[in-house]
Design a protein around this motif. Structure first.
Motif, PDB file in Angstrom:
ATOM      1  N   GLU A  21       0.853  -1.185   0.000  1.00  0.00           N
ATOM      2  CA  GLU A  21       0.000   0.000   0.000  1.00  0.00           C
ATOM      3  C   GLU A  21       0.884   1.227   0.000  1.00  0.00           C
ATOM      4  O   GLU A  21       1.845   1.305   0.760  1.00  0.00           O
ATOM      5  N   SER A  23       0.902   5.605   0.048  1.00  0.00           N
ATOM      6  CA  SER A  23       0.066   6.756   0.384  1.00  0.00           C
ATOM      7  C   SER A  23       0.379   7.917  -0.546  1.00  0.00           C
ATOM      8  O   SER A  23       1.528   8.215  -0.832  1.00  0.00           O
ATOM      9  N   GLY A  28      -1.089  12.091   2.856  1.00  0.00           N
ATOM     10  CA  GLY A  28      -0.983  10.657   2.621  1.00  0.00           C
ATOM     11  C   GLY A  28      -2.280   9.913   2.845  1.00  0.00           C
ATOM     12  O   GLY A  28      -2.277   8.732   3.187  1.00  0.00           O
ATOM     13  N   ILE A  31      -4.834   6.014  -0.355  1.00  0.00           N
ATOM     14  CA  ILE A  31      -4.078   4.762  -0.313  1.00  0.00           C
ATOM     15  C   ILE A  31      -4.289   4.012  -1.624  1.00  0.00           C
ATOM     16  O   ILE A  31      -5.416   3.816  -2.068  1.00  0.00           O
ATOM     17  N   ALA A 161       1.587  10.284   7.590  1.00  0.00           N
ATOM     18  CA  ALA A 161       2.354   9.285   6.840  1.00  0.00           C
ATOM     19  C   ALA A 161       3.620   9.862   6.229  1.00  0.00           C
ATOM     20  O   ALA A 161       4.532   9.111   5.883  1.00  0.00           O
TER      21      ALA A 161
END
Length: 185
Positions: A21, A23, A28, A31, A161
């Protein structure tokens, strides 16, 4: 190629996999699985760096999504890669896609694998009294609650993120909730 040892290595290279995954977007929050050009888990060969290893992007070579047999070279953000390791290169086509020049030395490759293998976040610290921020050295992910920098203690104010933000102000203290239960009146 020798019969006892198999094919002869053309050199060493840092290898990683595309994160399952990734971001994207503000903070972020968007996804996606893998990247536009590379499927999640795809094996990516990182070309020897021609610039500072602290740069957030790296030159890579890999096989694109779909049924591609050819190697494709591009530059992608390092945060989309995981599982860094050192592997030998045996394919002349891969060597050519990596630039055809000298590959990684064992010591240099191992040092980058150790550094890149530690999750890190970009860091911003607030300059006291100005309301402005400046960049600071990256911190581990998850970020520490306090950061000592140039004799000043900074406290974690926010992180997501992509980055951690620190402030010289102490975090606010939440008031204690009122006691619950029977009262004596």
């Amino acid at each position: 190629m020798t019969e006892e040892t198999g094919p002869e290595s053309l050199g060493l290279c840092v290898v990683a996999n595309v994160a399952r995954e990734t971001s994207h977007g503000d903070g972020g929050l968007e996804i996606r699985t893998g990247l536009r050009h590379f499927a999640p888990g795809a094996k990516i060969w990182i070309a020897p760096l021609r610039w500072d290893g602290g740069n957030p992007s790296v030159p890579v070579v890999g096989r694109r999504r779909g049924n591609s047999r050819r190697y494709h070279a591009m530059v992608i953000p390092r945060r989309f890669l995981e599982n860094f390791r050192v592997r030998a290169v045996y394919s002349s086509a891969l060597l050519s896609a990596l630039g055809g020049g000298p590959l990684w030395t064992e010591e240099r490759a191992e040092s980058y694998v150790r550094y890149w293998g530690t999750p890190r976040l970009e860091t911003q610290v607030e300059v006291e009294g100005t309301g402005c921020t400046r960049w600071a050295p990256p911190v581990t992910d998850p970020p520490p609650v306090e950061l000592e920098l140039e004799g000043t203690t900074y406290h974690l104010a926010h992180f997501n993120a992509n980055r951690a933000r620190y402030s010289p102000l102490l975090p606010p203290v939440e008031p204690s909730p009122p006691p619950v239960g029977p009262t004596g009146s």
